[in-house]
Design a protein around this motif. Structure first.
Motif, PDB file in Angstrom:
ATOM      1  N   THR A   1      75.496 -38.395 116.847  1.00  0.00           N
ATOM      2  CA  THR A   1      76.178 -38.107 115.590  1.00  0.00           C
ATOM      3  C   THR A   1      77.683 -37.927 115.762  1.00  0.00           C
ATOM      4  O   THR A   1      78.416 -37.965 114.778  1.00  0.00           O
ATOM      5  CB  THR A   1      75.572 -36.857 114.920  1.00  0.00           C
ATOM      6  N   ASN A   2      78.141 -37.732 116.991  1.00  0.00           N
ATOM      7  CA  ASN A   2      79.566 -37.752 117.305  1.00  0.00           C
ATOM      8  C   ASN A   2      79.719 -37.842 118.823  1.00  0.00           C
ATOM      9  O   ASN A   2      78.775 -37.549 119.568  1.00  0.00           O
ATOM     10  CB  ASN A   2      80.316 -36.562 116.687  1.00  0.00           C
ATOM     11  N   PRO A   3      80.879 -38.272 119.312  1.00  0.00           N
ATOM     12  CA  PRO A   3      81.060 -38.486 120.758  1.00  0.00           C
ATOM     13  C   PRO A   3      80.814 -37.237 121.617  1.00  0.00           C
ATOM     14  O   PRO A   3      80.297 -37.352 122.729  1.00  0.00           O
ATOM     15  CB  PRO A   3      82.509 -38.947 120.874  1.00  0.00           C
ATOM     16  N   GLU A   4      81.156 -36.067 121.119  1.00  0.00           N
ATOM     17  CA  GLU A   4      80.960 -34.838 121.897  1.00  0.00           C
ATOM     18  C   GLU A   4      79.496 -34.607 122.235  1.00  0.00           C
ATOM     19  O   GLU A   4      79.168 -34.070 123.284  1.00  0.00           O
ATOM     20  CB  GLU A   4      81.517 -33.629 121.143  1.00  0.00           C
ATOM     21  N   ARG A   5      78.618 -35.006 121.345  1.00  0.00           N
ATOM     22  CA  ARG A   5      77.172 -34.793 121.545  1.00  0.00           C
ATOM     23  C   ARG A   5      76.635 -35.622 122.710  1.00  0.00           C
ATOM     24  O   ARG A   5      75.598 -35.311 123.269  1.00  0.00           O
ATOM     25  CB  ARG A   5      76.391 -35.141 120.284  1.00  0.00           C
ATOM     26  N   ALA A   6      77.320 -36.689 123.084  1.00  0.00           N
ATOM     27  CA  ALA A   6      76.836 -37.604 124.122  1.00  0.00           C
ATOM     28  C   ALA A   6      77.141 -37.139 125.532  1.00  0.00           C
ATOM     29  O   ALA A   6      76.482 -37.584 126.482  1.00  0.00           O
ATOM     30  CB  ALA A   6      77.443 -38.993 123.903  1.00  0.00           C
ATOM     31  N   LYS A   7      78.119 -36.279 125.711  1.00  0.00           N
ATOM     32  CA  LYS A   7      78.645 -35.970 127.047  1.00  0.00           C
ATOM     33  C   LYS A   7      77.585 -35.549 128.056  1.00  0.00           C
ATOM     34  O   LYS A   7      77.541 -36.072 129.165  1.00  0.00           O
ATOM     35  CB  LYS A   7      79.740 -34.916 126.950  1.00  0.00           C
ATOM     36  N   ALA A   8      76.731 -34.623 127.717  1.00  0.00           N
ATOM     37  CA  ALA A   8      75.720 -34.148 128.673  1.00  0.00           C
ATOM     38  C   ALA A   8      74.695 -35.233 128.968  1.00  0.00           C
ATOM     39  O   ALA A   8      74.290 -35.425 130.117  1.00  0.00           O
ATOM     40  CB  ALA A   8      75.029 -32.893 128.143  1.00  0.00           C
ATOM     41  N   PHE A   9      74.296 -35.989 127.956  1.00  0.00           N
ATOM     42  CA  PHE A   9      73.260 -37.009 128.129  1.00  0.00           C
ATOM     43  C   PHE A   9      73.722 -38.145 129.031  1.00  0.00           C
ATOM     44  O   PHE A   9      73.000 -38.574 129.924  1.00  0.00           O
ATOM     45  CB  PHE A   9      72.835 -37.566 126.761  1.00  0.00           C
TER      46      PHE A   9
ATOM     47  N   GLY B   1      65.021 -55.076 115.926  1.00  0.00           N
ATOM     48  CA  GLY B   1      63.837 -55.291 116.744  1.00  0.00           C
ATOM     49  C   GLY B   1      63.669 -54.303 117.881  1.00  0.00           C
ATOM     50  O   GLY B   1      63.102 -54.633 118.913  1.00  0.00           O
ATOM     51  N   TYR B   2      64.140 -53.099 117.728  1.00  0.00           N
ATOM     52  CA  TYR B   2      64.093 -52.076 118.769  1.00  0.00           C
ATOM     53  C   TYR B   2      64.103 -50.720 118.071  1.00  0.00           C
ATOM     54  O   TYR B   2      64.378 -50.621 116.876  1.00  0.00           O
ATOM     55  CB  TYR B   2      65.304 -52.184 119.699  1.00  0.00           C
ATOM     56  N   GLY B   3      63.842 -49.664 118.799  1.00  0.00           N
ATOM     57  CA  GLY B   3      63.930 -48.322 118.258  1.00  0.00           C
ATOM     58  C   GLY B   3      65.308 -47.732 118.495  1.00  0.00           C
ATOM     59  O   GLY B   3      66.125 -48.291 119.237  1.00  0.00           O
ATOM     60  N   ILE B   4      65.558 -46.606 117.856  1.00  0.00           N
ATOM     61  CA  ILE B   4      66.806 -45.862 118.026  1.00  0.00           C
ATOM     62  C   ILE B   4      66.451 -44.400 118.243  1.00  0.00           C
ATOM     63  O   ILE B   4      65.567 -43.868 117.573  1.00  0.00           O
ATOM     64  CB  ILE B   4      67.725 -45.992 116.790  1.00  0.00           C
ATOM     65  N   THR B   5      67.143 -43.762 119.168  1.00  0.00           N
ATOM     66  CA  THR B   5      67.074 -42.321 119.305  1.00  0.00           C
ATOM     67  C   THR B   5      68.453 -41.766 118.980  1.00  0.00           C
ATOM     68  O   THR B   5      69.455 -42.206 119.552  1.00  0.00           O
ATOM     69  CB  THR B   5      66.562 -41.883 120.699  1.00  0.00           C
ATOM     70  N   LEU B   6      68.505 -40.868 118.019  1.00  0.00           N
ATOM     71  CA  LEU B   6      69.753 -40.263 117.575  1.00  0.00           C
ATOM     72  C   LEU B   6      69.798 -38.832 118.100  1.00  0.00           C
ATOM     73  O   LEU B   6      68.910 -38.038 117.797  1.00  0.00           O
ATOM     74  CB  LEU B   6      69.830 -40.278 116.041  1.00  0.00           C
ATOM     75  N   ASN B   7      70.796 -38.522 118.919  1.00  0.00           N
ATOM     76  CA  ASN B   7      70.970 -37.201 119.535  1.00  0.00           C
ATOM     77  C   ASN B   7      69.820 -36.829 120.472  1.00  0.00           C
ATOM     78  O   ASN B   7      69.271 -35.729 120.379  1.00  0.00           O
ATOM     79  CB  ASN B   7      71.145 -36.110 118.479  1.00  0.00           C
ATOM     80  N   PRO B   8      69.457 -37.704 121.414  1.00  0.00           N
ATOM     81  CA  PRO B   8      68.361 -37.345 122.325  1.00  0.00           C
ATOM     82  C   PRO B   8      68.678 -36.094 123.139  1.00  0.00           C
ATOM     83  O   PRO B   8      69.804 -35.898 123.575  1.00  0.00           O
ATOM     84  CB  PRO B   8      68.249 -38.570 123.240  1.00  0.00           C
ATOM     85  N   GLY B   9      67.671 -35.246 123.285  1.00  0.00           N
ATOM     86  CA  GLY B   9      67.820 -34.032 124.073  1.00  0.00           C
ATOM     87  C   GLY B   9      68.484 -32.876 123.352  1.00  0.00           C
ATOM     88  O   GLY B   9      68.633 -31.798 123.919  1.00  0.00           O
ATOM     89  N   LEU B  10      68.884 -33.081 122.117  1.00  0.00           N
ATOM     90  CA  LEU B  10      69.546 -32.024 121.356  1.00  0.00           C
ATOM     91  C   LEU B  10      68.574 -31.387 120.362  1.00  0.00           C
ATOM     92  O   LEU B  10      67.542 -31.974 120.020  1.00  0.00           O
ATOM     93  CB  LEU B  10      70.766 -32.571 120.619  1.00  0.00           C
ATOM     94  N   ALA B  11      68.932 -30.196 119.888  1.00  0.00           N
ATOM     95  CA  ALA B  11      68.070 -29.471 118.955  1.00  0.00           C
ATOM     96  C   ALA B  11      67.832 -30.256 117.672  1.00  0.00           C
ATOM     97  O   ALA B  11      66.759 -30.173 117.079  1.00  0.00           O
ATOM     98  CB  ALA B  11      68.682 -28.111 118.638  1.00  0.00           C
ATOM     99  N   PHE B  12      68.837 -31.014 117.225  1.00  0.00           N
ATOM    100  CA  PHE B  12      68.697 -31.794 116.007  1.00  0.00           C
ATOM    101  C   PHE B  12      68.934 -33.256 116.319  1.00  0.00           C
ATOM    102  O   PHE B  12      70.052 -33.676 116.614  1.00  0.00           O
ATOM    103  CB  PHE B  12      69.659 -31.286 114.922  1.00  0.00           C
ATOM    104  N   GLY B  13      67.859 -34.008 116.287  1.00  0.00           N
ATOM    105  CA  GLY B  13      67.898 -35.432 116.559  1.00  0.00           C
ATOM    106  C   GLY B  13      66.680 -36.080 115.918  1.00  0.00           C
ATOM    107  O   GLY B  13      65.798 -35.387 115.395  1.00  0.00           O
TER     108      GLY B  13
END
Length: 136
Positions: free
Chosen positions: A74-82, A107-119
């Protein structure tokens, strides 16, 4: 997974509201279709901060079932740990969600905010329905 999730944009506020059953899922999907998301991409060859690859390689992971899933945030900061677990994926693109559907297909799935409380995870058939919503 951390529960200390402070929303930083409207997309995150809507995601939280949908997952807490405060708004219908369709409201969140309409917000998603009008929002920017962060897509980590592989930064293999860079000269002076410019990628020399002509085609961005987005981060995709495989599920336990062997399905390929595109990783978005949902924003670049959320990606850093992953992305620390994926060498070469330190940067990325901020793009409109419909651009993802248009340029990469459905033709594929999407994961939004994987590993976070809200995804949220979307399967390929979910993306086809979401794309159809966007074209109405």
């Amino acid at each position: 997974m951390t529960t200390d999730f402070q929303p930083q944009n409207d997309l995150e506020r809507q995601l939280m509201a949908a997952q807490e059953n405060r708004i219908p899922p369709e409201s969140f999907l309409r917000t998603l279709l009008g929002s920017e998301v962060f897509m980590p991409v592989y930064e293999r060859h860079q000269i002076g901060g410019f990628a020399t690859d002509t085609k961005a390689r987005p981060l995709k992971v495989r599920t336990e079932d062997g399905e390929e899933v595109l990783v978005l945030f949902t924003n670049p900061e959320r990606a850093k740990a992953f992305v620390k677990d994926y060498p070469g994926y330190g940067g990325g693109l901020v793009v409109e969600f419909p651009w993802i559907l248009e340029k990469l297909g459905v033709g594929y799935g999407i994961t939004l905010n994987p590993g976070l409380a809200f995804g949220i995870d979307f399967e390929a058939q979910d993306l086809a329905r979401i794309a159809a919503m966007g074209s109405n």
